[in-house]
Design a protein around this motif. Structure first.
Motif, mmCIF file in Angstrom:
data_model
loop_
_atom_site.group_PDB
_atom_site.id
_atom_site.type_symbol
_atom_site.label_atom_id
_atom_site.label_comp_id
_atom_site.label_asym_id
_atom_site.label_seq_id
_atom_site.Cartn_x
_atom_site.Cartn_y
_atom_site.Cartn_z
ATOM 1 N N PHE A 27 0.670 -0.981 -0.015
ATOM 2 C CA PHE A 27 -0.329 0.207 -0.248
ATOM 3 C C PHE A 27 0.795 1.535 -0.375
ATOM 4 N N ALA A 29 0.704 5.155 0.839
ATOM 5 C CA ALA A 29 -0.140 5.863 1.510
ATOM 6 C C ALA A 29 0.714 7.447 1.228
ATOM 7 N N GLY A 30 1.853 8.033 2.101
ATOM 8 C CA GLY A 30 2.159 9.475 1.864
ATOM 9 C C GLY A 30 3.454 9.218 0.576
ATOM 10 N N GLY A 31 3.749 7.538 1.265
ATOM 11 C CA GLY A 31 5.124 7.796 0.076
ATOM 12 C C GLY A 31 6.686 8.068 0.592
ATOM 13 N N HIS A 32 6.830 8.559 2.400
ATOM 14 C CA HIS A 32 7.426 9.077 2.659
ATOM 15 C C HIS A 32 8.142 8.142 3.086
ATOM 16 N N SER A 33 8.053 7.186 3.580
ATOM 17 C CA SER A 33 8.494 6.075 4.277
ATOM 18 C C SER A 33 9.442 4.651 3.262
ATOM 19 N N LEU A 34 8.023 4.631 2.175
ATOM 20 C CA LEU A 34 7.984 3.473 1.100
ATOM 21 C C LEU A 34 9.062 4.338 -0.049
ATOM 22 N N HIS A 74 0.217 13.733 9.133
ATOM 23 C CA HIS A 74 0.535 14.231 10.624
ATOM 24 C C HIS A 74 0.370 15.650 10.913
ATOM 25 N N GLY A 98 9.673 15.264 11.822
ATOM 26 C CA GLY A 98 9.719 15.580 10.200
ATOM 27 C C GLY A 98 9.809 17.282 10.361
ATOM 28 N N THR A 107 1.589 9.958 6.563
ATOM 29 C CA THR A 107 0.150 9.398 7.084
ATOM 30 C C THR A 107 0.660 8.531 8.454
ATOM 31 N N ASP A 120 7.067 8.802 16.228
ATOM 32 C CA ASP A 120 6.793 9.610 17.351
ATOM 33 C C ASP A 120 5.405 9.229 17.383
ATOM 34 N N ILE A 163 -4.646 -0.986 7.694
ATOM 35 C CA ILE A 163 -4.495 0.253 8.453
ATOM 36 C C ILE A 163 -5.887 0.548 7.673
ATOM 37 N N LYS A 180 10.083 15.581 22.883
ATOM 38 C CA LYS A 180 11.772 13.911 22.081
ATOM 39 C C LYS A 180 12.817 14.418 22.076
ATOM 40 N N TYR A 188 14.602 12.347 13.993
ATOM 41 C CA TYR A 188 13.951 11.525 14.452
ATOM 42 C C TYR A 188 14.541 10.751 16.060
HETATM 43 C C1 LIG Z 1 12.534 13.185 5.865
HETATM 44 C C2 LIG Z 1 11.996 12.729 6.810
HETATM 45 C C3 LIG Z 1 11.581 12.768 8.201
HETATM 46 C C4 LIG Z 1 10.759 12.403 8.584
HETATM 47 N N1 LIG Z 1 10.758 12.194 10.392
HETATM 48 C C5 LIG Z 1 10.456 11.691 11.016
HETATM 49 C C6 LIG Z 1 10.601 12.027 12.191
HETATM 50 O O1 LIG Z 1 10.790 12.619 12.747
HETATM 51 N N2 LIG Z 1 9.158 10.907 13.375
HETATM 52 C C7 LIG Z 1 8.599 10.523 12.905
HETATM 53 O O2 LIG Z 1 7.920 9.466 13.004
HETATM 54 N N3 LIG Z 1 8.676 9.877 12.027
HETATM 55 C C8 LIG Z 1 9.262 10.288 10.564
HETATM 56 N N4 LIG Z 1 9.328 10.343 9.099
HETATM 57 C C9 LIG Z 1 8.829 9.432 8.724
HETATM 58 C C10 LIG Z 1 7.485 9.424 8.735
HETATM 59 O O3 LIG Z 1 6.886 9.887 9.301
HETATM 60 C C11 LIG Z 1 6.563 8.564 7.359
HETATM 61 O O4 LIG Z 1 7.587 8.432 6.704
HETATM 62 C C12 LIG Z 1 5.052 8.536 7.178
HETATM 63 O O5 LIG Z 1 4.515 9.177 8.819
HETATM 64 C C13 LIG Z 1 4.935 6.790 6.947
HETATM 65 O O6 LIG Z 1 3.815 7.251 6.465
HETATM 66 P P1 LIG Z 1 3.172 7.662 4.875
HETATM 67 O O7 LIG Z 1 2.085 7.794 4.510
HETATM 68 O O8 LIG Z 1 4.291 8.416 3.742
HETATM 69 O O9 LIG Z 1 3.992 6.399 4.634
HETATM 70 P P2 LIG Z 1 4.177 4.558 3.233
HETATM 71 O O10 LIG Z 1 5.526 5.432 2.551
HETATM 72 O O11 LIG Z 1 3.289 5.641 1.994
HETATM 73 O O12 LIG Z 1 3.799 3.871 3.799
HETATM 74 C C14 LIG Z 1 4.887 2.980 4.553
HETATM 75 C C15 LIG Z 1 5.221 1.557 4.830
HETATM 76 O O13 LIG Z 1 3.145 1.415 4.997
HETATM 77 C C16 LIG Z 1 2.946 1.176 4.542
HETATM 78 N N5 LIG Z 1 1.051 1.708 4.486
HETATM 79 C C17 LIG Z 1 0.705 2.798 4.048
HETATM 80 N N6 LIG Z 1 -0.761 3.080 5.077
HETATM 81 C C18 LIG Z 1 -1.177 1.595 5.241
HETATM 82 C C19 LIG Z 1 -1.684 1.617 5.090
HETATM 83 N N7 LIG Z 1 -3.114 2.392 6.127
HETATM 84 N N8 LIG Z 1 -2.350 -0.045 5.926
HETATM 85 C C20 LIG Z 1 -1.211 -0.794 6.253
HETATM 86 N N9 LIG Z 1 0.099 -0.875 5.535
HETATM 87 C C21 LIG Z 1 0.501 0.859 5.485
HETATM 88 C C22 LIG Z 1 3.133 0.586 3.442
HETATM 89 O O14 LIG Z 1 3.108 -0.099 2.183
HETATM 90 C C23 LIG Z 1 5.083 1.106 3.559
HETATM 91 O O15 LIG Z 1 5.306 -0.237 3.966
HETATM 92 C C24 LIG Z 1 9.990 11.241 8.035
HETATM 93 C C25 LIG Z 1 9.946 10.902 7.757
HETATM 94 C C26 LIG Z 1 10.701 11.461 5.922
HETATM 95 C C27 LIG Z 1 10.789 11.375 4.764
#
Ligand SMILES: Cc1cc2nc3c(=O)[nH]c(=O)nc-3n(C[C@H](O)[C@H](O)[C@H](O)COP(=O)(O)OP(=O)(O)OC[C@H]3O[C@@H](n4cnc5c(N)ncnc54)[C@H](O)[C@@H]3O)c2cc1C
Lengths: 281, 783
Positions: A27, A29-34, A74, A98, A107, A120, A163, A180, A188
């Motif tokens: 899946f 979502a925001g793509g910021h981890s994937l 967030h 972040g 997300t 966090d 989820i 934090k 992080y």
């Molecule tokens: C520069 C940077 C700084 C950051 N700093 C912090 C920080 O200080 N503290 C912190 O907590 N985080 C931090 N993050 C992480 C950020 O919070 C996460 O990237 C974000 O919350 C992940 O959410 P996403 O929507 O981008 O997920 P995605 O990248 O889209 O997905 C992440 C993973 O979750 C899975 N997924 C997504 N949604 C669902 C769902 N609904 N059900 C099941 N699986 C799912 C995806 O398949 C993937 O495996 C940072 C990220 C970046 C890029």
């Protein structure tokens, strides 16, 4: 920065998302981890199913407790008056994720599914007794945040499960804070401490405490909680809690080369004190 | 136009295109039919290559070819080391563009893949199977120089690439023997990642019909890139055109000629189509040069009454797996000769040992050798102060070289051009309120708070430099610059320069110089750079040399034009040349101010050439080659005030005061920008930046998640001050200011932290001063 080849589909509903995901899908979502792990070629899903367009997954409702859709960002959580009132610690934690761009895209569902130990929001979710709502091909189920987080980047989520939302009890009568210690490089958490205190007059009737960052997953800290419960939050109780918290996380420590486990463990004590001060201040 | 443009803080003219994303970098340039190159890189720091199987990769869609060093054969010569320091028994091991039989650092290139698409190129690179036989690796330069260390190059015995010590050892030893006090310290100058905002990129287009090669690349010195590419490919230099389009920062890391530039050139020649390579950030951290990497054993001698008598050091300088373009010159010429600093120290000695290691090659990084020298000096001065129980400010004050206007010879054999170190020193102390601070520090300590102050007096050598000196120290090039000031018939100016600015603001400051000299409005002056075919020869932008050297060339060329204009204006106004007065771009006849010719009028008439004075050639253009008679020596004093949180080890930088003297400031805003950026970069070395390798040579700080780049919220508002001491040998008196911030700030912040930690019993710590290290040291001192 060149991911492997993948297919992309945008789902319009939860059912559609579940039907598209397949064995090798992820899946999006925001793509910021994937996307970063794909660009580093540490992950190579063949199929991405974008859940960003599914309306039912997004938004915050307050009805006795809080319900937060999985794709709520967030930034939305940090800015929500309902979250600030019912779980101030979560609003604070999401506000410290972040930078603004990350908070606008990232997300809560993606954050907890990814289960980065230095995240966090999970710390507050564990402290405050959140419940994660999950849907799979075979139906839906709910699991407590504490059981949801299993280990480093490991959750209770099965392949293909989505989820949908998470819920939190109304904690508007608590004094709640998330503090934090950010890693200077990544920002992080080196350590993050969530504290939620129910006061009865001058006495602490209930203490909920969790620590993240210093640990492989967010850890509920029973020893520290016990040290505070029933106390007037006097110096002796706080010192006892600050000692106890180090033992609470002792089995779960994590670290990196610059900020090793031993240091993070000690800092958990320091930041517990600061979190208590922030919650009651 | 009557406002004085020289000295005015006009906005940087390059900023709108940079800020809006309109600027065109190498990667933005698209050519039809281009092939993308991906490089198969070694995952091991040290290994023999047993075999390479590229058959699967070659069979993949879109893949045109996979090449190894065997395929290249003698098609590419090894990359040259271009700073051959003399009297050092220098070895220059072969540096092939692709590894031959052995890899020497993680990231060393093993094969290249050429494909029609960047993604496919990467897929295919992943599919090349390389069998390695892993060898023991060594990362620490002192360990690499020790007996029994793994041998990295067969022809570099003991891994010692050079041993440089052109000083009188006996004299130095005598000073140390006779001294009342000797302090010593082992100082670690950690490896740093230059982290230019734009990673490197290169695109080559060979035209088989004309046999001409055009190479677009991220270069600080396209003319140097041209002759190295010419040398390694065998093409005549006049058949090679190197273009450095917009270049997004370099900090030294875009001086060297790397394998990648050679490989795209070779592949384009081989295949007859354009070939492009753009580095990823992860690749950048692995393969683009790193900075610093010294292990220094330093001693300073002083008398009981606080006279600094001598400095001596043995420096192990990590060179990495190969000797990068300018690498040998950095820990030697640009380092050991700087041990006098701003003090009356009569005896210096440096033995600098260049050591091959299994790290990424190192080379010039902002300040290049001089930050390492300034740090060790300032560190040792504080140590002497502690040993003598003397105020470190008083100790510095006592030893500063008094003001001089035209030349001061120091023990290193250098002649400083001009300086008034005490003036800058006292000014900075006034700004900081030094004596009040010591009281505040004591009060804070009584409450269990730990404040500290660091004071650095510095001078440095830049504006590189007289070519004769370059030759004498083995630099394989000159260090002059050339420039052409070309005025079009309509009175617009093109200033063509051989240097290659890449973010410094030189398009603004150089235009201000021309405007000052000739009266053209800055808006009418374009500074053209970065193309070997369009611009005259120059040696590039580094060593804080573009304003001093290119600026001087432009000032001289402008003055020649002004002289021509004066004669032509006199002729046109039928007046005697001696009666011509010049002001603000207008030539008028003494006594009849209404009769005037503007510089634009004169430029037009010079182009039309209808009515020229006898013997005057048409046109309005002048060129100047300028070889500086000496280096320039900017100087100043920096002060940092910090607070250490003893509970966590965190450091808060509370105040930063910088008084710098770079002669007359052409543009105070640009100067401030250079100092701000430099201070941040230098302070970050003290506080948070640092490469970490695992014992087997894996880069553990491979992304910004682990490698701590400084962030704006780590810094207070900087408090800047200036003194103005012109360089006596320079036509407009200016000195370089591109590196001073970096040079001065590392010891300033470091010493401030150690000052704060003194009451806690902490006396020494390796950089970077992470909270974990500081906290650990406090605990260790307490127990
Ligand atoms: C520069 C940077 C700084 C950051 N700093 C912090 C920080 O200080 N503290 C912190 O907590 N985080 C931090 N993050 C992480 C950020 O919070 C996460 O990237 C974000 O919350 C992940 O959410 P996403 O929507 O981008 O997920 P995605 O990248 O889209 O997905 C992440 C993973 O979750 C899975 N997924 C997504 N949604 C669902 C769902 N609904 N059900 C099941 N699986 C799912 C995806 O398949 C993937 O495996 C940072 C990220 C970046 C890029």
């Amino acid at each position: 920065m060149w991911p492997n080849e993948f297919d992309y589909a945008r789902a319009g509903s939860v059912d559609e998302a579940l039907s598209l995901i397949g064995d090798e899908g992820k899946f999006l979502a925001g793509g910021h981890s994937l996307l970063p792990v794909m660009k580093l070629r540490l992950a190579a899903p063949e199929q991405l199913v974008d859940i960003g367009g599914i309306d039912s997954l997004r938004g915050i409702s307050a009805d006795g407790g809080l319900t937060i859709g999985a794709t709520t960002t967030h930034a939305e959580i940090a800015a929500s008056a309902d979250v600030q009132a019912m779980c101030a610690g979560l609003a604070s934690a999401c506000g410290q994720v972040g930078d603004q761009a990350v908070r606008n895209f990232g997300t809560i569902g993606g954050n907890i599914a990814h289960a980065d130990p230095a995240s966090d929001p999970p710390t507050v979710l564990v402290a405050c007794g959140a419940t994660i709502h999950i849907q799979g091909a075979d139906g839906s189920r709910s699991v407590s945040a504490q059981d949801f987080f299993v280990d480093l980047f490991e959750t209770d989520l099965e392949d293909g499960e989505l989820i949908t939302s998470l819920s939190l009890p109304n904690c508007s009568d608590c004094q709640c804070a998330y503090v934090k210690f950010p890693h200077p490089a990544s920002r992080y958490a080196i350590v993050g401490v969530a504290v939620c205190l129910k006061m009865d007059g001058g006495t602490c009737a209930q203490a909920d405490i969790a620590v993240g960052g210093a640990t492989v997953k967010a850890v509920k800290c029973g020893g520290a909680e016990a040290a505070l419960t029933g106390s007037t939050l006097d110096d002796a109780a706080i010192s006892a809690a600050a000692e106890a918290v180090k033992a609470d996380i002792g089995d779960w420590l994590a670290g990196d080369i610059a900020y090793p486990e031993s240091y993070r463990q000690q800092m958990a004590g320091v930041f517990l004190r600061r979190a208590i001060a922030a919650a009651t201040g | 136009m009557s406002t004085r443009i020289f000295g005015s803080g006009i906005k940087r003219r390059e900023d709108p295109r940079l800020i809006t994303g309109e600027a065109r970098y190498t990667d933005d340039i698209k050519l039809p039919g281009v092939l993308h190159m991906a490089v198969v890189r070694s995952p091991y720091a040290h290994a023999n290559i047993v075999g390479i199987d590229s058959s699967a990769a070659e069979a993949m869609d879109g893949v045109v070819a996979v090449y190894t060093s065997e395929d290249i054969g003698d098609g590419l010569a090894g990359l040259p080391t271009a700073w051959l320091i003399p009297d050092s028994d220098l070895k220059t091991p072969e540096h092939p563009a692709l590894a031959k039989g052995k890899v020497r650092y993680v990231g060393d290139g093993v094969a290249i893949v050429l494909a029609d698409d960047r993604y496919r190129a990467q897929d295919a690179a992943d599919a090349v199977v390389v069998e390695y036989e892993e060898l023991p690796a060594v990362i620490d330069p002192e360990e690499a120089a020790a007996e029994g260390a793994p041998l990295i190059h067969d022809d570099v015995e003991g891994n010692i690439a050079f041993r440089w010590a052109p000083f009188d050892k006996e004299a130095s030893d005598a000073v140390f023997e006779a001294a009342d006090v000797v302090v010593s310290e082992r100082i670690l100058q950690q490896r740093l990642l230059p982290t230019a905002m734009e990673p490197r990129a290169a695109m080559a287009q060979y035209n088989p019909a004309t046999q001409e090669l055009t190479l677009w690349c991220t270069s600080q010195n396209p003319h140097i890139h041209r002759f190295i590419i010419s040398a390694v490919t065998g093409l005549n230099e006049n058949k090679v055109r190197v273009i450095a389009p917009e270049v997004g920062g370099g900090f030294g890391s875009k001086i060297p000629c790397y394998p990648d530039e050679a490989l795209v050139s070779w592949a384009s020649i081989k295949l007859g189509v354009p070939v492009k390579w753009t580095e990823t950030r992860s690749e950048n951290y692995l393969i683009t040069i790193h900075g610093r990497d010294h292990v220094q054993h330093v001693e300073m001698a002083a008398s009981n009454d606080g006279k600094l008598l001598g400095v001596r050091a043995t420096v192990y300088a990590g060179m990495g797996g190969y000797l990068s373009t300018a690498a040998p010159g950095i820990p030697t010429i640009l380092h050991g000769l700087l041990y006098v600093g701003p003090y009356t120290i009569d005896s210096i000695y440096c033995e600098s040992i260049g050591v091959m290691t299994n790290g990424t090659p190192t080379d010039a990084y902002r300040g290049a050798g001089r930050p390492e020298a300034t740090f060790l000096l300032e560190r040792m001065v504080d140590n002497v102060a502690r040993a003598l129980d003397m105020d470190p400010v008083e100790l510095r004050r006592k030893n500063l070289i008094p003001a001089f206007e035209d030349g001061y010879d120091v023990a290193a054999g250098l002649t400083y051009d001009s300086g008034d170190y005490p003036a800058a020193f006292e000014k900075a102390l006034d700004m900081a309120g030094y004596s009040d601070f010591r009281q505040a520090q004591a009060d804070a300590q009584a409450q269990g708070r730990y404040l500290g102050i660091g004071v650095t007096a510095y001078t440095e050598m830049c504006g590189l430099g007289p070519s004769q000196v370059a030759g004498a120290v083995g630099f394989q090039g000159g260090l002059w610059e050339s420039a052409t000031v070309r005025v079009t018939p309509t009175g617009k100016v093109q200033a063509l320069i051989g240097a290659s600015p890449h973010g410094q603001g030189s398009e603004t400051t150089l235009a201000q110089i021309i405007s000052e000299e000739l009266g053209f409005p800055v808006e009418d002056i374009e500074v053209v750079h970065g193309d070997t075919t369009e611009t005259p020869m120059g040696w590039g932008t580094y060593g804080s040399r573009t304003t001093p050297v290119t600026g001087a060339a432009l000032a001289h060329a402008s003055r020649k034009l002004k002289e021509k204009a004066r004669v032509l204006a006199a002729h046109l106004m039928e007046a005697n040349v001696d009666d011509i007065e010049y002001a603000d771009g207008n030539f008028s006849v003494k006594g009849s101010p209404d009769q005037a010719q503007s510089i634009q009028d004169v430029a037009l008439m010079a182009h039309l050439a209808w009515n020229m004075p006898e013997g005057m050639d048409p046109g309005f253009e002048e060129s100047q080659f300028y070889d500086p008679p000496n280096f320039v020596y900017p100087f100043g004093t920096h002060i940092a005030i910090v607070e250490v949180d003893a509970e966590t080890g965190e450091i808060e930088l509370q105040r930063y005061i910088a008084v710098d003297d770079c002669g007359p400031q052409i543009n105070p805003e640009v100067v401030a920008g250079q100092i701000h950026g430099g201070v941040v970069q230098g302070a970050a070395q003290a506080l948070c930046e640092g490469v970490i390798y695992s014992d087997d040579g894996q880069l553990l700080t491979g992304t910004m998640q682990d490698y701590c780049m400084p962030k704006a919220d780590m810094f207070p508002n900087f408090e800047l001050g200036e003194t103005v001491t012109p360089s006596p040998h320079h036509p407009i008196g200016v000195k370089g200011v591109g590196e001073t911030g970096t040079i001065a700030s590392t010891p300033t912040v470091y010493n401030a932290v150690l000052d704060a930690l003194a009451p806690l019993g902490v006396e020494q710590l390796d950089m970077p001063l992470t909270s974990a290290k500081v906290w650990g040291a406090i605990q260790a001192a307490r127990s």
